[in-house]
Write a protein that holds these residues in place. Structure first.
Motif, PDB file in Angstrom:
ATOM      1  N   VAL A   3       0.921  -1.138   0.038  1.00  0.00           N
ATOM      2  CA  VAL A   3       0.103   0.042  -0.074  1.00  0.00           C
ATOM      3  C   VAL A   3       0.973   1.354   0.008  1.00  0.00           C
ATOM      4  CG1 VAL A   3      -1.849   1.291   1.310  1.00  0.00           C
ATOM      5  CG2 VAL A   3      -1.905  -1.223   1.144  1.00  0.00           C
ATOM      6  N   LYS A   4       0.601   2.303  -0.891  1.00  0.00           N
ATOM      7  CA  LYS A   4       1.109   3.306  -1.018  1.00  0.00           C
ATOM      8  C   LYS A   4       0.427   4.491  -0.260  1.00  0.00           C
ATOM      9  CE  LYS A   4       4.571   2.406  -3.946  1.00  0.00           C
ATOM     10  NZ  LYS A   4       5.941   2.752  -3.822  1.00  0.00           N
ATOM     11  N   ARG A   5       0.835   5.234   0.424  1.00  0.00           N
ATOM     12  CA  ARG A   5       0.305   6.313   1.421  1.00  0.00           C
ATOM     13  C   ARG A   5       0.843   7.531   0.905  1.00  0.00           C
ATOM     14  NH1 ARG A   5      -1.950   7.401   6.442  1.00  0.00           N
ATOM     15  NH2 ARG A   5      -1.052   9.398   7.302  1.00  0.00           N
ATOM     16  N   VAL A   6      -0.113   8.359   0.017  1.00  0.00           N
ATOM     17  CA  VAL A   6       0.225   9.788  -0.686  1.00  0.00           C
ATOM     18  C   VAL A   6      -0.330  10.744   0.180  1.00  0.00           C
ATOM     19  CG1 VAL A   6       0.225  10.804  -2.781  1.00  0.00           C
ATOM     20  CG2 VAL A   6       0.353   8.240  -2.743  1.00  0.00           C
ATOM     21  N   TRP A   7       0.784  11.820   0.413  1.00  0.00           N
ATOM     22  CA  TRP A   7       0.110  13.125   1.018  1.00  0.00           C
ATOM     23  C   TRP A   7       0.754  14.408   0.346  1.00  0.00           C
ATOM     24  CZ3 TRP A   7       3.371  16.729   3.278  1.00  0.00           C
ATOM     25  CH2 TRP A   7       2.857  17.663   4.211  1.00  0.00           C
ATOM     26  N   HIS A   8       0.335  15.436   0.291  1.00  0.00           N
ATOM     27  CA  HIS A   8       0.507  16.804  -0.250  1.00  0.00           C
ATOM     28  C   HIS A   8       0.681  17.921   0.887  1.00  0.00           C
ATOM     29  CE1 HIS A   8      -1.161  14.346  -3.520  1.00  0.00           C
ATOM     30  NE2 HIS A   8      -0.138  14.858  -4.414  1.00  0.00           N
ATOM     31  N   GLY A   9       1.777  18.583   0.834  1.00  0.00           N
ATOM     32  CA  GLY A   9       1.822  19.842   1.801  1.00  0.00           C
ATOM     33  C   GLY A   9       2.438  20.953   0.807  1.00  0.00           C
ATOM     34  N   TRP A  10       1.908  22.121   0.893  1.00  0.00           N
ATOM     35  CA  TRP A  10       2.360  23.269   0.323  1.00  0.00           C
ATOM     36  C   TRP A  10       2.872  24.372   1.378  1.00  0.00           C
ATOM     37  CZ3 TRP A  10      -1.949  20.344  -0.514  1.00  0.00           C
ATOM     38  CH2 TRP A  10      -2.038  19.747  -2.097  1.00  0.00           C
ATOM     39  N   VAL A  56       5.485  16.327  -1.581  1.00  0.00           N
ATOM     40  CA  VAL A  56       4.721  15.131  -1.611  1.00  0.00           C
ATOM     41  C   VAL A  56       5.431  14.012  -0.938  1.00  0.00           C
ATOM     42  CG1 VAL A  56       3.510  13.190  -3.296  1.00  0.00           C
ATOM     43  CG2 VAL A  56       3.578  15.789  -4.094  1.00  0.00           C
ATOM     44  N   THR A  57       4.925  13.253   0.153  1.00  0.00           N
ATOM     45  CA  THR A  57       5.429  12.066   0.442  1.00  0.00           C
ATOM     46  C   THR A  57       4.906  10.834  -0.157  1.00  0.00           C
ATOM     47  OG1 THR A  57       4.280  12.392   2.440  1.00  0.00           O
ATOM     48  CG2 THR A  57       6.481  13.451   2.351  1.00  0.00           C
ATOM     49  N   ILE A  58       5.544   9.863  -0.094  1.00  0.00           N
ATOM     50  CA  ILE A  58       4.913   8.410  -0.443  1.00  0.00           C
ATOM     51  C   ILE A  58       5.596   7.680   0.482  1.00  0.00           C
ATOM     52  CG2 ILE A  58       4.488   6.709  -2.225  1.00  0.00           C
ATOM     53  CD1 ILE A  58       4.635   8.854  -4.455  1.00  0.00           C
ATOM     54  N   MET A  59       4.723   7.031   0.995  1.00  0.00           N
ATOM     55  CA  MET A  59       5.226   5.931   2.253  1.00  0.00           C
ATOM     56  C   MET A  59       4.866   4.487   1.755  1.00  0.00           C
ATOM     57  SD  MET A  59       4.390   7.838   5.592  1.00  0.00           S
ATOM     58  CE  MET A  59       5.502   6.977   6.736  1.00  0.00           C
ATOM     59  N   GLU A  60       5.583   3.491   1.868  1.00  0.00           N
ATOM     60  CA  GLU A  60       5.176   2.227   1.125  1.00  0.00           C
ATOM     61  C   GLU A  60       5.244   1.416   2.464  1.00  0.00           C
ATOM     62  OE1 GLU A  60       6.809   0.885  -2.297  1.00  0.00           O
ATOM     63  OE2 GLU A  60       7.490  -1.127  -1.298  1.00  0.00           O
ATOM     64  N   PHE A  61       3.919   0.781   2.728  1.00  0.00           N
ATOM     65  CA  PHE A  61       3.718  -0.312   3.689  1.00  0.00           C
ATOM     66  C   PHE A  61       3.237  -1.536   3.290  1.00  0.00           C
ATOM     67  CE2 PHE A  61       2.852   4.173   5.471  1.00  0.00           C
ATOM     68  CZ  PHE A  61       3.414   3.927   6.873  1.00  0.00           C
ATOM     69  N   ASP A  62       3.510  -2.467   3.908  1.00  0.00           N
ATOM     70  CA  ASP A  62       3.233  -3.988   3.539  1.00  0.00           C
ATOM     71  C   ASP A  62       1.498  -3.961   3.416  1.00  0.00           C
ATOM     72  OD1 ASP A  62       5.627  -4.961   3.724  1.00  0.00           O
ATOM     73  OD2 ASP A  62       5.375  -5.823   5.492  1.00  0.00           O
ATOM     74  N   ASP A  63       0.794  -3.342   4.330  1.00  0.00           N
ATOM     75  CA  ASP A  63      -0.665  -3.400   4.402  1.00  0.00           C
ATOM     76  C   ASP A  63      -1.155  -2.279   5.068  1.00  0.00           C
ATOM     77  OD1 ASP A  63      -0.221  -4.227   7.036  1.00  0.00           O
ATOM     78  OD2 ASP A  63      -0.452  -6.426   6.555  1.00  0.00           O
ATOM     79  N   ILE A  64      -2.664  -2.205   5.354  1.00  0.00           N
ATOM     80  CA  ILE A  64      -3.401  -1.362   6.149  1.00  0.00           C
ATOM     81  C   ILE A  64      -2.903  -1.459   7.499  1.00  0.00           C
ATOM     82  CG2 ILE A  64      -5.553  -0.367   6.656  1.00  0.00           C
ATOM     83  CD1 ILE A  64      -4.845   0.632   3.948  1.00  0.00           C
ATOM     84  N   ASP A  65      -2.828  -2.455   7.991  1.00  0.00           N
ATOM     85  CA  ASP A  65      -2.407  -2.690   9.520  1.00  0.00           C
ATOM     86  C   ASP A  65      -1.104  -1.939   9.700  1.00  0.00           C
ATOM     87  OD1 ASP A  65      -4.685  -4.064  10.128  1.00  0.00           O
ATOM     88  OD2 ASP A  65      -3.833  -6.039   9.588  1.00  0.00           O
ATOM     89  N   ALA A  66      -0.353  -2.065   8.983  1.00  0.00           N
ATOM     90  CA  ALA A  66       1.017  -1.451   9.248  1.00  0.00           C
ATOM     91  C   ALA A  66       0.819   0.069   9.244  1.00  0.00           C
ATOM     92  CB  ALA A  66       2.174  -1.707   8.005  1.00  0.00           C
ATOM     93  N   ILE A  67      -0.118   0.653   8.275  1.00  0.00           N
ATOM     94  CA  ILE A  67      -0.343   1.935   8.538  1.00  0.00           C
ATOM     95  C   ILE A  67      -0.961   2.472   9.788  1.00  0.00           C
ATOM     96  CG2 ILE A  67      -1.606   3.964   7.248  1.00  0.00           C
ATOM     97  CD1 ILE A  67      -1.287   2.245   4.616  1.00  0.00           C
ATOM     98  N   LYS A  68      -1.674   1.654  10.375  1.00  0.00           N
ATOM     99  CA  LYS A  68      -2.606   1.635  11.593  1.00  0.00           C
ATOM    100  C   LYS A  68      -1.471   1.774  12.679  1.00  0.00           C
ATOM    101  CE  LYS A  68      -7.121   0.051  10.076  1.00  0.00           C
ATOM    102  NZ  LYS A  68      -8.265  -1.103  10.496  1.00  0.00           N
ATOM    103  N   ALA A  69      -0.618   1.024  12.590  1.00  0.00           N
ATOM    104  CA  ALA A  69       0.550   1.006  13.599  1.00  0.00           C
ATOM    105  C   ALA A  69       1.113   2.358  13.647  1.00  0.00           C
ATOM    106  CB  ALA A  69       1.539  -0.273  13.333  1.00  0.00           C
TER     107      ALA A  69
END
Length: 106
Positions: A3-10, A56-69
């Motif tokens: 899962v890729k987590r994508v976020w933008h800031g300006w 832009v940041t892109i974080m790569e996780f194994d799954d949604i549970d890892a993001i929840k952690a």
């Protein structure tokens, strides 16, 4: 699954270097120090626009549970420490999440 987590800031052009340094030296280092099981990669990107600079940041996780952690059960909420909020002009309140279907390297 990946899962890729994508976020933008300006930020303003005047604050862009400050934010980049903060992102490289504090935010990413702080995230690494959390030792999140399932976090595989953290990418940081920057581009100048007419009157602001986008990050832009892109974080790569194994799954949604890892993001929840990383951020808790409300896993779409953004992670923006107070020091970063102080120099950002605006930012995504929610991160977008994408299941990686395929990646090709050439």
């Amino acid at each position: 699954m990946t899962v890729k987590r994508v976020w933008h800031g300006w930020t303003t052009p005047e604050n862009a270097d400050t934010y980049e340094k903060l992102l490289r030296e504090e935010v990413s280092v702080g995230i690494e120090a959390m030792q999140i099981s399932g976090l595989r990669r953290f990418e940081m990107m920057r581009r100048p626009l007419a009157d602001e600079v986008e990050f832009v940041t892109i974080m790569e996780f194994d799954d949604i549970d890892a993001i929840k952690a990383f951020v808790g059960d409300d896993y779409e909420k953004c992670y923006v420490p107070p020091a970063a909020r102080a120099v950002l002009k605006r930012f995504d309140e929610l991160s977008a999440h994408y299941e990686l279907l395929e990646a090709r390297t050439y």
